[in-house]
Scaffold this motif. Structure first.
Motif, short mmCIF file in Angstrom:
data_model
loop_
_atom_site.label_atom_id
_atom_site.label_comp_id
_atom_site.label_asym_id
_atom_site.label_seq_id
_atom_site.Cartn_x
_atom_site.Cartn_y
_atom_site.Cartn_z
N GLY A 56 16.62 62.45 61.68
CA GLY A 56 16.74 63.40 60.59
C GLY A 56 17.98 63.20 59.75
O GLY A 56 17.99 63.55 58.58
N HIS A 57 19.03 62.65 60.31
CA HIS A 57 20.29 62.57 59.59
C HIS A 57 20.56 61.17 59.03
O HIS A 57 20.78 60.99 57.84
N GLN A 58 20.50 60.17 59.92
CA GLN A 58 20.85 58.82 59.50
C GLN A 58 19.94 58.31 58.38
O GLN A 58 20.40 57.79 57.37
N ASN A 59 18.63 58.53 58.54
CA ASN A 59 17.70 58.06 57.50
C ASN A 59 17.92 58.79 56.19
O ASN A 59 17.82 58.21 55.11
N MET A 60 18.20 60.09 56.28
CA MET A 60 18.40 60.88 55.06
C MET A 60 19.67 60.45 54.33
O MET A 60 19.71 60.37 53.11
N MET A 61 20.72 60.18 55.14
CA MET A 61 21.97 59.76 54.52
C MET A 61 21.76 58.44 53.79
O MET A 61 22.19 58.25 52.65
N ASP A 77 9.50 59.90 46.96
CA ASP A 77 8.65 58.82 47.48
C ASP A 77 8.86 57.50 46.74
O ASP A 77 8.89 56.45 47.36
N GLU A 78 9.01 57.59 45.43
CA GLU A 78 9.23 56.34 44.68
C GLU A 78 10.61 55.75 45.02
O GLU A 78 10.77 54.54 45.13
N LEU A 79 11.60 56.64 45.21
CA LEU A 79 12.92 56.13 45.58
C LEU A 79 12.87 55.46 46.95
O LEU A 79 13.52 54.45 47.18
N ILE A 80 12.06 56.02 47.85
CA ILE A 80 11.93 55.39 49.18
C ILE A 80 11.16 54.06 49.06
O ILE A 80 11.52 53.07 49.68
N ARG A 81 10.11 54.07 48.24
CA ARG A 81 9.39 52.80 48.06
C ARG A 81 10.33 51.72 47.55
O ARG A 81 10.34 50.60 48.03
N TYR A 82 11.13 52.11 46.56
CA TYR A 82 11.99 51.14 45.89
C TYR A 82 13.04 50.56 46.84
O TYR A 82 13.33 49.36 46.82
N ASP A 83 13.61 51.42 47.68
CA ASP A 83 14.65 50.92 48.60
C ASP A 83 14.65 51.78 49.86
O ASP A 83 15.33 52.81 49.93
N SER A 84 13.90 51.33 50.83
CA SER A 84 13.62 52.18 51.99
C SER A 84 14.75 52.17 53.03
O SER A 84 15.27 51.11 53.36
N PRO A 85 15.09 53.35 53.56
CA PRO A 85 16.14 53.42 54.59
C PRO A 85 15.75 52.70 55.88
O PRO A 85 16.59 52.28 56.63
N ARG A 123 3.52 57.45 62.07
CA ARG A 123 4.09 57.80 60.77
C ARG A 123 5.14 58.90 60.95
O ARG A 123 5.00 59.77 61.82
N CYS A 124 6.17 58.85 60.12
CA CYS A 124 7.29 59.79 60.25
C CYS A 124 6.82 61.24 60.33
O CYS A 124 6.08 61.72 59.45
N ILE A 125 7.31 61.92 61.34
CA ILE A 125 6.94 63.33 61.51
C ILE A 125 7.72 64.20 60.52
O ILE A 125 7.30 65.29 60.17
N GLY A 126 8.89 63.68 60.10
CA GLY A 126 9.77 64.50 59.26
C GLY A 126 9.61 64.25 57.77
O GLY A 126 10.49 64.64 56.98
N ALA A 127 8.48 63.64 57.36
CA ALA A 127 8.35 63.21 55.96
C ALA A 127 8.49 64.39 54.97
O ALA A 127 9.17 64.27 53.95
N ARG A 128 7.88 65.52 55.28
CA ARG A 128 7.95 66.64 54.33
C ARG A 128 9.39 67.16 54.22
O ARG A 128 9.89 67.45 53.13
N LEU A 129 10.04 67.27 55.37
CA LEU A 129 11.44 67.70 55.36
C LEU A 129 12.29 66.73 54.54
O LEU A 129 13.16 67.13 53.76
#
Ligand code: HEM
Length: 395
Positions: free
Chosen positions: A233-238, A270-278, A340-346
């Protein structure tokens, strides 16, 4: 030895030219370590959902090759793995599912505003530590149920760990009393568990404890699980926030849109994640031989599914190297299939709020110095970004 003069050098700062070369030249690429790297979107999508492939966290054969820390991560992931669906996994999925997720968006906004108000006296900030870290950590703390008055002190401890959560999943590393921050971190989790046993709330920690039998004083499994959730929840978001900030540099129209509309900011994530995914890749193990584009990949092989490359596949996305916030991409940044990520909506909500508030507080920013990239395993994100900021003082 034939050296291919056209092969671009792999670079941590920008791996995409190398991915593109692999994608074009070698749809199934054998890495020097013997893994089969998959870079095409369709292949990646199909293999992530293919029952002939198991996830590395589920695979007992791969265990012998893992370091103690990786073993501990795999065991925790294994416990989370679909198929068994133990009661605590159901709880985690329930608490984080889009339908049932309970997060207070106003509280999240307020938290971002407080951090940004505190930063406004300085024209130079270090984005990762000054904003991305406290904002995303505060959110996962609320989800987990850390009492509000403890968040700030806890956040400082974790920032001192330099994001190295995963070393903590290994129970043996807790014994190392010389490492004071580690000890304080684990003690804080133990305290939280004790508190939630006495006085459960509506948080994720309480939900897990409600269905996991008391370990008779041994909470090591729950602690490992909590570390994994904090990490996820934290590292990927950061990393998301840092990657997004770099991608958005100089894009004045995109910045205005993110500033003006929270709903659009949320859908832009979602587009920002597509463009450069954590997360850049997921490891799978073939349970039987698989034929792909005429090549037979034997049973027991390691498949490195390159999410980063697949998300830039021109066969799937038009102008894949362009960031187009209006696109609604069916990307692989959250993985696919059973894992698939459980925390996607968050992630979408807090990513959107984090960027929306950040841009609301400033007129413009410039990256002041060379960006350094952290590189741990499959993660991608900047470790520090120095910014010069022109604040919007009317805010
Ligand atoms: C932008 C942010 C995020 C990204 C890019 C991301 C990406 C991913 C990916 C790719 C996976 C699959 C990993 C694999 O198959 O090995 C995953 C799994 C997972 N993520 Fe996320 N994630 C993000 C945010 C979050 C958040 C906020 C949470 C909340 C706690 C979370 C919780 C999880 C969990 C629990 C799993 C394991 C799923 C399982 O075992 O079935 N993630 N994430």
């Amino acid at each position: 030895m034939i050296i291919n003069a056209n092969e671009p050098q792999y670079s941590i700062a920008d791996p995409y030219p190398w991915y593109k070369w692999v994608q074009q030249e070698k749809p199934i690429f054998r890495t020097p370590e013997g893994m089969w790297m998959i870079t095409g979107y369709e292949d990646a999508m199909l293999l992530l959902s293919d029952p002939r492939c198991s996830h590395w966290g589920q695979d007992s054969q791969i265990f012998q090759y893992l370091s103690p820390v990786e073993k501990a991560i795999a065991q925790t992931l294994h416990a989370l793995a679909p198929g068994h669906t133990p009661a605590f996994r159901k709880q985690i999925m329930h608490q984080l599912a889009a339908r049932t997720l309970q997060v207070d968006e106003d509280e999240m906004k307020q938290q971002a505003d407080e951090i940004l108000t505190g930063l406004r006296s300085s024209t130079r900030i270090e984005f990762m530590n000054d904003y991305a870290h406290p904002f995303t950590f505060g959110t996962i703390c609320r989800v987990m149920g850390v009492p509000q008055e403890e968040v700030s002190a806890f956040s400082k401890i974790v920032s001192g760990l330099k994001g190295g959560y995963l070393s903590f999943v290994d129970e043996k590393s807790w014994e190392n009393g010389e490492d004071e921050p580690k000890k304080i971190f684990i003690d804080t989790l133990r305290r939280l568990i004790g508190l939630k046993r006495q006085k459960p709330g509506k948080d994720l920690c309480s939900a897990i404890l409600a269905v996991v039998p008391d370990g008779n004083g041994d909470d090591s499994f729950i602690i490992s699980l909590m570390v994994l959730l904090f990490y996820a929840g934290h590292q990927n978001m950061m990393n998301f926030m840092g990657n997004a900030l770099i991608a958005l540099q100089g894009r004045v129209e995109d910045q205005s849109m993110l500033r003006e509309s929270l709903p659009l900011a949320i859908t832009s994530v979602d587009e920002l994640i597509r463009y450069d995914s954590p997360l850049q890749s997921v490891l799978l193990i073939t349970q039987e031989a698989i034929n792909l584009h005429g090549t037979t990949i034997p049973a027991g092989s390691q498949l490195l599914i390159s999410i980063g490359a697949a998300n830039r596949d021109p066969a799937k996305f038009e102008n894949p190297d362009q960031l187009i916030l209006g696109r609604r991409p069916n990307h692989l940044g959250f993985g696919a299939g059973a894992f698939r990520c459980i925390g996607a909506r968050l992630a979408q909500i807090q990513g959107g709020i984090g960027l929306h508030r950040f841009f609301a507080y400033l007129n413009s920013y410039a990256i002041a110095d060379h960006v350094s990239w952290s590189h741990f395993s499959v993660q991608r994100g900047p470790s520090s970004i120095l910014l010069d900021i022109n604040w919007n003082h009317e805010k």
